[in-house]
Design a protein around this motif. Structure first.
Motif, PDB file in Angstrom:
ATOM      1  N   ASP A 142      63.620  30.101   9.401  1.00 43.12           N
ATOM      2  CA  ASP A 142      64.936  29.634   9.841  1.00 43.12           C
ATOM      3  C   ASP A 142      64.990  28.100   9.866  1.00 43.12           C
ATOM      4  N   ARG A 143      66.163  27.564   9.553  1.00 40.19           N
ATOM      5  CA  ARG A 143      66.316  26.118   9.423  1.00 40.19           C
ATOM      6  C   ARG A 143      66.147  25.394  10.760  1.00 40.19           C
ATOM      7  N   GLN A 144      66.448  26.073  11.870  1.00 42.29           N
ATOM      8  CA  GLN A 144      66.349  25.386  13.167  1.00 42.29           C
ATOM      9  C   GLN A 144      64.913  25.164  13.626  1.00 42.29           C
ATOM     10  N   ILE A 145      63.943  25.772  12.948  1.00 41.64           N
ATOM     11  CA  ILE A 145      62.536  25.561  13.316  1.00 41.64           C
ATOM     12  C   ILE A 145      62.126  24.141  12.919  1.00 41.64           C
ATOM     13  N   PRO A 146      61.590  23.347  13.864  1.00 43.22           N
ATOM     14  CA  PRO A 146      61.280  21.931  13.597  1.00 43.22           C
ATOM     15  C   PRO A 146      59.960  21.742  12.841  1.00 43.22           C
ATOM     16  N   ILE A 147      59.962  22.093  11.570  1.00 41.71           N
ATOM     17  CA  ILE A 147      58.748  21.969  10.764  1.00 41.71           C
ATOM     18  C   ILE A 147      58.948  20.821   9.781  1.00 41.71           C
TER      19      ILE A 147
ATOM     20  N   ILE B  68      44.577  37.490   7.533  1.00 36.03           N
ATOM     21  CA  ILE B  68      43.823  36.322   7.085  1.00 36.03           C
ATOM     22  C   ILE B  68      44.262  35.084   7.872  1.00 36.03           C
ATOM     23  N   PRO B  69      43.385  34.554   8.718  1.00 39.35           N
ATOM     24  CA  PRO B  69      43.727  33.349   9.483  1.00 39.35           C
ATOM     25  C   PRO B  69      43.380  32.079   8.705  1.00 39.35           C
ATOM     26  N   PHE B  70      44.163  31.034   8.915  1.00 39.64           N
ATOM     27  CA  PHE B  70      43.840  29.748   8.310  1.00 39.64           C
ATOM     28  C   PHE B  70      44.618  28.642   9.019  1.00 39.64           C
ATOM     29  N   ASN B  71      44.144  27.421   8.859  1.00 44.37           N
ATOM     30  CA  ASN B  71      44.883  26.239   9.288  1.00 44.37           C
ATOM     31  C   ASN B  71      45.376  25.516   8.048  1.00 44.37           C
ATOM     32  N   GLY B  72      46.602  25.044   8.111  1.00 48.65           N
ATOM     33  CA  GLY B  72      47.172  24.391   6.949  1.00 48.65           C
ATOM     34  C   GLY B  72      47.908  23.121   7.307  1.00 48.65           C
ATOM     35  N   GLU B  73      48.351  22.415   6.263  1.00 49.12           N
ATOM     36  CA  GLU B  73      49.144  21.200   6.430  1.00 49.12           C
ATOM     37  C   GLU B  73      50.398  21.330   5.581  1.00 49.12           C
ATOM     38  N   VAL B  74      51.533  20.979   6.169  1.00 50.55           N
ATOM     39  CA  VAL B  74      52.801  21.055   5.448  1.00 50.55           C
ATOM     40  C   VAL B  74      52.865  19.895   4.447  1.00 50.55           C
ATOM     41  N   VAL B  75      53.024  20.222   3.162  1.00 49.02           N
ATOM     42  CA  VAL B  75      53.076  19.181   2.135  1.00 49.02           C
ATOM     43  C   VAL B  75      54.501  18.926   1.648  1.00 49.02           C
TER      44      VAL B  75
ATOM     45  N   LEU C 255      67.196  25.306   1.780  1.00 52.27           N
ATOM     46  CA  LEU C 255      67.724  26.288   0.843  1.00 52.27           C
ATOM     47  C   LEU C 255      69.214  26.517   1.069  1.00 52.27           C
ATOM     48  N   GLU C 256      69.905  26.953   0.016  1.00 57.30           N
ATOM     49  CA  GLU C 256      71.342  27.218   0.109  1.00 57.30           C
ATOM     50  C   GLU C 256      71.640  28.397   1.031  1.00 57.30           C
ATOM     51  N   THR C 257      70.621  29.211   1.299  1.00 58.99           N
ATOM     52  CA  THR C 257      70.812  30.385   2.158  1.00 58.99           C
ATOM     53  C   THR C 257      70.901  30.013   3.632  1.00 58.99           C
ATOM     54  N   GLY C 258      70.691  28.730   3.961  1.00 62.09           N
ATOM     55  CA  GLY C 258      70.675  28.323   5.357  1.00 62.09           C
ATOM     56  C   GLY C 258      69.279  28.353   5.959  1.00 62.09           C
ATOM     57  N   LYS C 259      68.313  28.720   5.162  1.00 63.43           N
ATOM     58  CA  LYS C 259      66.921  28.715   5.616  1.00 63.43           C
ATOM     59  C   LYS C 259      66.190  27.538   4.990  1.00 63.43           C
ATOM     60  N   GLN C 260      64.892  27.438   5.249  1.00 66.61           N
ATOM     61  CA  GLN C 260      64.099  26.363   4.654  1.00 66.61           C
ATOM     62  C   GLN C 260      62.787  26.916   4.110  1.00 66.61           C
ATOM     63  N   LEU C 261      62.297  26.264   3.068  1.00 67.68           N
ATOM     64  CA  LEU C 261      61.055  26.662   2.413  1.00 67.68           C
ATOM     65  C   LEU C 261      59.989  25.621   2.738  1.00 67.68           C
TER      66      LEU C 261
ATOM     67  N   LYS D 103      52.063  29.156  13.922  1.00 64.84           N
ATOM     68  CA  LYS D 103      52.015  28.493  15.229  1.00 64.84           C
ATOM     69  C   LYS D 103      52.064  26.987  15.011  1.00 64.84           C
ATOM     70  N   LEU D 104      53.158  26.361  15.460  1.00 65.23           N
ATOM     71  CA  LEU D 104      53.276  24.907  15.397  1.00 65.23           C
ATOM     72  C   LEU D 104      52.708  24.261  16.650  1.00 65.23           C
ATOM     73  N   SER D 105      52.886  24.933  17.787  1.00 71.78           N
ATOM     74  CA  SER D 105      52.377  24.455  19.075  1.00 71.78           C
ATOM     75  C   SER D 105      52.349  25.651  20.018  1.00 71.78           C
ATOM     76  N   ASP D 106      51.889  25.449  21.233  1.00 72.61           N
ATOM     77  CA  ASP D 106      51.875  26.547  22.205  1.00 72.61           C
ATOM     78  C   ASP D 106      53.280  27.060  22.487  1.00 72.61           C
ATOM     79  N   GLN D 107      54.273  26.181  22.320  1.00 70.38           N
ATOM     80  CA  GLN D 107      55.656  26.563  22.604  1.00 70.38           C
ATOM     81  C   GLN D 107      56.391  27.112  21.381  1.00 70.38           C
ATOM     82  N   ILE D 108      55.941  26.760  20.192  1.00 65.30           N
ATOM     83  CA  ILE D 108      56.677  27.138  18.977  1.00 65.30           C
ATOM     84  C   ILE D 108      55.811  28.026  18.089  1.00 65.30           C
TER      85      ILE D 108
END
Length: 220
Positions: free
Chosen positions: A145-150, A172-179, A184-190, A121-126
């Motif tokens: 997916d690459r179109q996700i604004p993370i 398992i629930p948790f809160n995290g921070e993107v570091v 990726l070459e597959t068109g996705k993102q890590l 969950k990035l926000s209530d909308q995403i």
């Protein structure tokens, strides 16, 4: 292996394995009064926030840890086996075998490759579902997916689906921070996350999963 076992006067941090979700989140502290061949004897645990004592019942299952040398956390699961009447009432817990204690240095969490389902969950909308690439006691990485604004430093709320060898499946629930985010070459993102807020009880489950996975890799 004896140095892995808790000692008299050490503080034991306790969470009761309860079907009541709110109860299971509460952390208690207790001083270890005695250690015998079969038991760890503790004082009545106290709620760290309210300072109220917690009554434990015979058969209660507890998730616990104590801090050893160098700030290493030693995790184990135990059960209430009885009581001892002294100047104050004491609680007897089943003494674990040293090999049943998971020892974790915060700066050196075990990390294993694993494809697990994760709800993010990035926000209530995403909100979206991703798949992890690796998991550990200090953080995880997942593919989406690459179109996700993370992006970097973004705060996220997650629920990780973790299967264990005994057939149990834990959320398992948790809160995290993107570091870090890597395209990726597959068109996705890590996306790589570090944990910002995770209950020790939940972290312990994840650490156990990592050890189970590591044992599987060694058997191959």
């Amino acid at each position: 292996m004896q140095e892995l076992l808790p000692k008299v006067n050490q503080i034991l941090h306790i969470q009761v394995n309860s079907i009541d979700e709110e109860e299971s989140k509460i952390e208690y502290r207790s001083r270890i009064a005695d250690v015998t061949d079969t038991s760890i004897v503790i004082e009545i645990p106290m709620n760290e926030q309210t300072r109220r004592l917690k009554k434990l019942y015979h058969g209660d299952e507890l998730n616990t840890f104590f801090v050893g040398q160098g700030g290493v956390k030693n995790y184990f699961t135990t059960t209430v086996t009885g009581y001892r009447e002294d100047v104050i009432r004491l609680v007897e817990l089943h003494k674990p075998e040293p090999e049943a204690i998971t020892q974790v240095q915060r700066r050196n969490f075990l990390r294993v490759p694993a494809e697990l389902e994760i709800a993010v969950k990035l926000s209530d909308q995403i909100q979206f579902i991703g798949v992890t690439e690796d998991v550990g006691g200090g953080g995880i990485s997942f593919v989406c997916d690459r179109q996700i604004p993370i992006g970097m430093n973004m705060a996220v709320s997650c629920w990780l689906l973790v299967p264990f060898k005994n057939g149990n499946i834990e959320h398992i629930p948790f809160n995290g921070e993107v570091v870090r985010v890597k395209q990726l070459e597959t068109g996705k993102q890590l996306a790589m996350l570090s944990f910002v807020d995770i209950l020790d009880r939940e972290r312990q489950k994840l650490i156990r999963f990592c050890f189970e996975r590591q044992m599987d890799f060694r058997k191959r």
